[in-house]
Design a protein around this motif. Structure first.
Motif, short mmCIF file in Angstrom:
data_model
loop_
_atom_site.label_atom_id
_atom_site.label_comp_id
_atom_site.label_asym_id
_atom_site.label_seq_id
_atom_site.Cartn_x
_atom_site.Cartn_y
_atom_site.Cartn_z
N LYS A 36 0.74 -1.16 -0.07
CA LYS A 36 -0.09 -0.03 -0.14
C LYS A 36 0.91 1.10 0.10
CE LYS A 36 -4.10 -1.55 2.63
NZ LYS A 36 -4.73 -1.65 3.67
N ASP A 37 2.02 1.38 0.83
CA ASP A 37 2.75 2.43 0.97
C ASP A 37 3.50 2.78 -0.41
OD1 ASP A 37 1.70 2.91 3.60
OD2 ASP A 37 3.36 2.03 4.33
N THR A 45 0.92 3.77 -3.98
CA THR A 45 -0.06 4.78 -3.29
C THR A 45 -1.29 5.04 -4.51
OG1 THR A 45 0.99 6.65 -3.91
CG2 THR A 45 1.17 5.81 -1.49
#
Length: 177
Positions: free
Chosen positions: A41-42, A45
Motif C-alpha cells: 500500500k505504501d 499509493t
C-alpha cells in the motif's frame, strides 16, 4: 492521463502500477485480485481495487469447507509468489479456526512442467481428496488429464476446486487441438 482503468489480469498489475507511481497516475483494477498485496500500500499509493484481494477469500473458503464437513484439504499451486501468500494465509486461517480442518500441504509444482504425476501422487499419498487448484487453464488441462490417469477424479471421491474465471470450454480438448 487522468488515470487507468485496468488491468483485469493480476500478472499485469505490478508493472503497470509501478510505472503509474512515476507519473502519479491513478490505476483502478476491476478484476485483478492477486499480486499487489496489502504490504504494498505504501509503495503503490495510486493503486485501487474494486474487488477484494485473494487473501480475503480465505474466510469464504473456510466457511465453505466447514459447511461441507470436509476435514482434510490441500492445494496445488505453481512455484513462485503469485499464490504463495494467499494459500499460506488460507492454511493458517484453517488451522487457527479450531474447526478441525487440517490443511495437509500446498504442493508447489514447477510452472511449465510437462509431467505433473509426481506432484499429484504426493497429494494422493498424503490422503488429500479435497484439492484447491490455483493455476491457469492450460495447466489445468494437464492437471486434470494426470488426475484422470491416476484415478483422482470425482468418480473416485476427489474434489478439485478450480478458479472461477476459466473460460466456459477450457477443458474441451477437441477445441484446443
Amino acid at each position: 492521463t487522468v488515470g487507468i482503468l485496468g488491468p483485469a489480469c493480476s500478472n499485469s498489475v505490478r508493472p503497470i502500477v509501478g510505472i503509474s507511481q512515476l507519473f502519479k497516475t491513478v490505476v483502478v483494477t476491476y478484476r485483478a485480485m492477486g499480486v499487489v498485496t496489502d504490504q504494498d500500500k505504501d509503495k503503490y499509493t495510486y493503486f485501487f481495487r474494486t474487488v477484494s484481494t485473494n487473501k480475503q477469500n480465505k474466510f469464504a473458503w473456510k466457511e465453505f469447507i466447514s459447511q461441507l464437513g470436509w476435514r482434510k484439504v490441500a492445494a496445488l499451486t505453481p512455484d513462485g509468489d503469485r499464490y504463495g501468500d494467499y494459500v499460506s494465509e488460507l492454511a493458517q486461517t484453517l488451522e487457527a479456526s479450531g474447526s478441525g480442518i487440517d490443511f495437509l500441504v500446498n504442493r508447489k509444482f514447477r510452472e511449465g512442467a510437462s509431467d505433473l504425476t509426481l506432484y499429484l501422487e504426493d497429494l494422493k499419498a498424503r490422503g488429500a481428496r479435497i484439492i484447491l487448484g490455483e493455476f491457469y487453464p492450460g495447466t489445468a488441462l494437464h492437471v486434470m488429464c494426470t488426475a484422470q490417469r491416476l484415478k483422482m477424479t470425482q468418480k473416485e471421491g476427489y474434489v478439485w476446486l478450480l478458479p472461477g474465471w476459466f473460460q466456459e470450454d477450457w477443458y474441451d480438448l477437441d477445441k484446443h487441438r
